[in-house]
Design a protein around this motif. Structure first.
Motif, PDB file in Angstrom:
ATOM      1  N   GLY A 128       0.829  -1.186   0.000  1.00  0.00           N
ATOM      2  CA  GLY A 128       0.000   0.000   0.000  1.00  0.00           C
ATOM      3  C   GLY A 128       0.869   1.242   0.000  1.00  0.00           C
ATOM      4  O   GLY A 128       1.845   1.326   0.752  1.00  0.00           O
ATOM      5  N   LEU A 129       0.552   2.195  -0.861  1.00  0.00           N
ATOM      6  CA  LEU A 129       1.293   3.454  -0.935  1.00  0.00           C
ATOM      7  C   LEU A 129       0.346   4.595  -0.607  1.00  0.00           C
ATOM      8  O   LEU A 129      -0.743   4.704  -1.189  1.00  0.00           O
ATOM      9  CB  LEU A 129       1.891   3.677  -2.323  1.00  0.00           C
ATOM     10  N   GLY A 130       0.747   5.436   0.335  1.00  0.00           N
ATOM     11  CA  GLY A 130      -0.034   6.600   0.711  1.00  0.00           C
ATOM     12  C   GLY A 130       0.746   7.878   0.441  1.00  0.00           C
ATOM     13  O   GLY A 130       1.966   7.922   0.653  1.00  0.00           O
ATOM     14  N   PHE A 131       0.052   8.914  -0.023  1.00  0.00           N
ATOM     15  CA  PHE A 131       0.696  10.169  -0.387  1.00  0.00           C
ATOM     16  C   PHE A 131      -0.053  11.331   0.261  1.00  0.00           C
ATOM     17  O   PHE A 131      -1.284  11.354   0.266  1.00  0.00           O
ATOM     18  CB  PHE A 131       0.703  10.351  -1.900  1.00  0.00           C
ATOM     19  N   ARG A 132       0.702  12.255   0.813  1.00  0.00           N
ATOM     20  CA  ARG A 132       0.094  13.472   1.371  1.00  0.00           C
ATOM     21  C   ARG A 132       0.844  14.682   0.844  1.00  0.00           C
ATOM     22  O   ARG A 132       2.071  14.747   0.931  1.00  0.00           O
ATOM     23  CB  ARG A 132       0.145  13.460   2.907  1.00  0.00           C
ATOM     24  N   SER A 133       0.093  15.625   0.308  1.00  0.00           N
ATOM     25  CA  SER A 133       0.702  16.845  -0.205  1.00  0.00           C
ATOM     26  C   SER A 133       1.388  17.605   0.925  1.00  0.00           C
ATOM     27  O   SER A 133       0.851  17.719   2.029  1.00  0.00           O
ATOM     28  CB  SER A 133      -0.364  17.742  -0.848  1.00  0.00           C
ATOM     29  N   LEU A 134       2.582  18.114   0.649  1.00  0.00           N
ATOM     30  CA  LEU A 134       3.254  18.966   1.627  1.00  0.00           C
ATOM     31  C   LEU A 134       2.529  20.293   1.783  1.00  0.00           C
ATOM     32  O   LEU A 134       2.693  20.983   2.784  1.00  0.00           O
ATOM     33  CB  LEU A 134       4.711  19.206   1.216  1.00  0.00           C
TER      34      LEU A 134
END
Length: 715
Positions: A128-134
């Motif tokens: 699972g890959l999770g991404f959060r904008s800086l």
């Protein structure tokens, strides 16, 4: 959705596009993949987008640190080369253009090259890959009429930038930049600006003087701001009055609630030993408070009398005065994003109206440069017979072509104002007039903070221009740059530039310009004539600057207006000797990663003449990052034989904003502190203190005198 995730076309892996930050990067795999959406809750930390893929490895094209946590979130290890046995893991990779988190059930190994970071699973499986904008860039711009009631709807959306409503939003990376606001005939909200239902309401009369001071609260609590007669905050089942003392009460709410969030967050993702948690004498169930919804948690925070918390609160960093004028609405997101205490003064004291006390150097009845400068020179440091000032006030005292006694300290159209004093470290002013002892903040400079351009070189360029031979002593300031191992500087010193050469300098991509010379109402003195930045059609690419010359405010303001982010300027004539000393202090502080406002604050502790200087533009401008990431000032005093008392002031700076964690690398203190803070340690052995000072170039007040860690020899 602000983040898109798509398969790569010409390689195995995925491409990640962050539409808020306008960034795109690639994640490589060992086989073709088809990302499928997964719940964001799969990840330990908050994410904006989540997918699952089948792969045996993950690789990103940059060198990074890999942080590994167990399935319950317990931190296990971090680094760039290690192996882990079979298990369930949450893995973070930092830095990356977005926050990047992995979750999987497998043993794995971490390896790096000079260009990549790679994670290899012991057996291929689901990752699972999770991404959060800086989210350092606003998600969009809200258009609104500028009447107070319409503006309330816009301010109510500032909290849309929050990545979470948990106490972790006290970390700067989980707050995000508020959306921008601009005047318009109709109220319009961009698609990516979505309201957050926090359950908090702020009720204030529909007047600018009540609306502006609550913008930081509206942002931090994702609160709805609505019109009403009695200023107050409301949640489900509770009400907290904001009168009497409206502006003071809003500041108290911000400071108290932020402090208590920093304590409660130790029950969440980061279960660290926090010094403030140990020293705050409150009988509260922090675990229960952490789990409450934001509005309910805030209500319980505010049940605690402010007087019970105040002794534990750090000195807040920034107060911003925003005049209650509709022309200032576009500044509100920037002010809120800095979590500034906000005041909105309806009246302000013009300098000319205070009887002349303390303002003779700003162009009072006696504009004699010698008399003006002596007022600002520390005891014992008065003007000698051969001392001179850096501007054109009288031919006897000034060096420069055609200096004229008719030229006053400041151009006649400049109106000086004296804002009310503040209890914070820094002070900014938004509105007409030139503020004494405050940062003159401007909208164009704040907008330049948001401009993200590809970095073409890693070296930081510093240009020292000395346009007067008698000031070449300060020209040695170049030797004070470039001392740090971690940052590469390109240093250039140039003397006696002509007008055309100065134009070329200002149009060059210089990170920091340190100008030493003369300035008067004709402009900046050059070898052949003057260059007036207020009149000339110039291209300005200099990012930040120090105009260490007399009366340089208007020239510096012109630099900001035409392209610079910010700089330090003078409001009066300045004597050469203290100006040289201050220039050297500012140079070293900027070299050590301080921003403009904090650098000037520290310089003022050493020199009373520092009060003749102010910051124009974006006072948060830096030219480099300190090695530790945070701006630190030490205070050292001898305690006994080979032992010392140490104080350390930690200031928010750049990406390490308010709420960041900090600690001292000393065996006698292992606790974390949240920024801003001042911590003290007594009886530190000389050897341990020396080892600490060797870690980084830092300003040190040793027995109340400013020295530098690389030149300090302890007994």
């Amino acid at each position: 959705m602000s983040i898109d995730i798509d398969p790569l076309r010409e390689a195995d892996g995925i491409t990640v596009t962050d539409h808020i930050e306008n960034t795109q990067f690639e994640v490589y795999t060992d086989r073709p993949v088809e990302p499928r959406r997964r719940p964001e809750s799969d990840h330990y930390f908050p994410v904006d987008a989540s997918v699952a893929i089948e792969t045996g490895s993950i690789e990103i094209p940059r060198v990074a640190v890999v942080e590994t946590r167990a399935g319950d979130g317990t931190l296990l290890t971090h680094g760039d080369c290690y192996t882990m046995p079979d298990g369930t893991y949450h893995v973070g990779i930092n830095p990356a253009p977005t926050k990047l988190y992995l979750t999987f059930d497998a043993g794995f190994s971490v390896s790096t090259t000079d260009r990549t970071t790679r994670i290899d699973l012991d057996a291929p499986g689901t990752v699972g890959l999770g991404f959060r904008s800086l989210h350092q860039t606003p998600a969009g711009t809200i258009t609104t009429p500028t009447d107070p009631e319409s503006l309330m709807d816009a301010v109510s959306l500032l909290g849309s930038a929050l990545q979470t409503t948990s106490p972790e939003r006290s970390f700067p990376t989980l707050r995000g930049h508020p959306p921008l606001i601009e005047p318009g005939d109709e109220f319009r909200v961009p698609e990516r600006v979505e309201p957050v239902d926090s359950g908090v309401r702020i009720v204030v009369p529909p007047e600018y003087r009540y609306l502006y001071p609550v913008v930081s609260l509206a942002y931090y609590f994702a609160a709805d701001v609505v019109p009403g007669d009695d200023p107050r905050m409301e949640g489900d089942g509770w009400t907290y009055p904001l009168e009497p003392g409206f502006e003071a009460r809003t500041a108290q709410v911000l400071r108290q609630s932020f402090h208590m969030d920093c304590l409660a967050r130790t029950e969440g993702f980061y279960r660290v030993d926090l010094h403030e948690r140990e020293t705050t004498d409150l009988d509260l169930d922090w675990g229960r408070l952490y789990d409450l919804p934001l509005a309910e948690r805030l209500g319980e925070y505010l049940d605690v009398p402010f007087a019970d918390v105040e002794p534990e609160l750090p000195q807040w960093t920034l107060t911003t005065d925003v005049r209650p004028d509709p022309g200032n609405v576009e500044m509100l997101p920037f002010v809120a994003g800095e979590l500034s205490i906000v005041r909105s003064p309806e009246t302000v004291t013009p300098v000319e109206d205070d009887g002349g006390a303390g303002v003779g150097f700003l162009g009072g009845p006696d504009r004699s440069s010698a008399r003006a400068t002596r007022r600002e020179v520390p005891a014992g440091g008065g003007l000698g017979d051969d001392e001179f000032v850096r501007g054109g006030a009288s031919a006897a005292a000034t060096r420069g072509a055609d200096a004229s006694a008719e030229r006053g300290a400041v151009a006649a159209q400049t109106d000086f104002v004296r804002p009310e004093p503040v209890d914070t470290v820094e002070h900014a002013w938004v509105g007409d007039g030139v503020p004494l002892d405050a940062n003159k903040a401007t909208l164009d400079a704040y907008h330049r903070r948001l401009v993200t351009e590809e970095v073409e070189q890693s070296r930081i360029s510093v240009l020292v221009v000395c346009n007067d031979a008698q000031m070449r002593e300060e020209g040695k300031v170049a030797n004070l740059y470039g001392l740090r191992d971690m940052v590469q500087f390109d240093i250039e010193v140039r003397h006696s530039l002509t007008r055309e050469e100065m134009r070329d300098v200002l149009a060059s991509d210089v990170d920091f310009l340190h100008y030493i010379g003369h300035v008067d109402d004709r402009g900046m003195q050059c070898a052949d004539c003057y260059l007036d930045l207020t009149d000339e059609d110039l291209e300005i690419k200099v990012s930040a600057f120090l105009l260490n010359a007399c009366q340089s405010y208007q020239q510096g303001e012109a630099l900001v207006h035409r392209g610079s982010r910010g700089g330090i300027v003078t409001l009066s004539d300045v004597a050469n000797s203290p100006a040289t000393k201050l220039g050297r202090i500012i140079a070293r502080l900027m070299n050590s990663g301080f921003n403009l406002r904090t650098a000037l604050h520290v310089a003022k502790r050493e020199l009373i003449t520092g009060h003749q200087y102010i910051v124009v533009g974006d006072g948060g401008t830096t030219v480099c990052q300190s090695r530790s990431g945070i701006a630190v000032v030490f205070g050292i005093s001898e305690q006994g034989t080979e032992s010392y008392n140490l104080s350390a002031d930690f200031y928010p700076n750049g990406n390490h904003g308010v709420g960041s964690l900090s600690w001292l690398s000393l065996p006698v203190t292992e606790d974390n502190h949240y920024v801003p803070t001042q911590l003290t340690v007594e009886d530190v052995p000389a050897k341990e203190l020396t080892d600490l000072l060797d870690l980084e170039l830092l300003p040190v007040f040793y027995s109340d005198e400013l020295v530098w860690s690389d030149n300090l020899e302890l007994c």
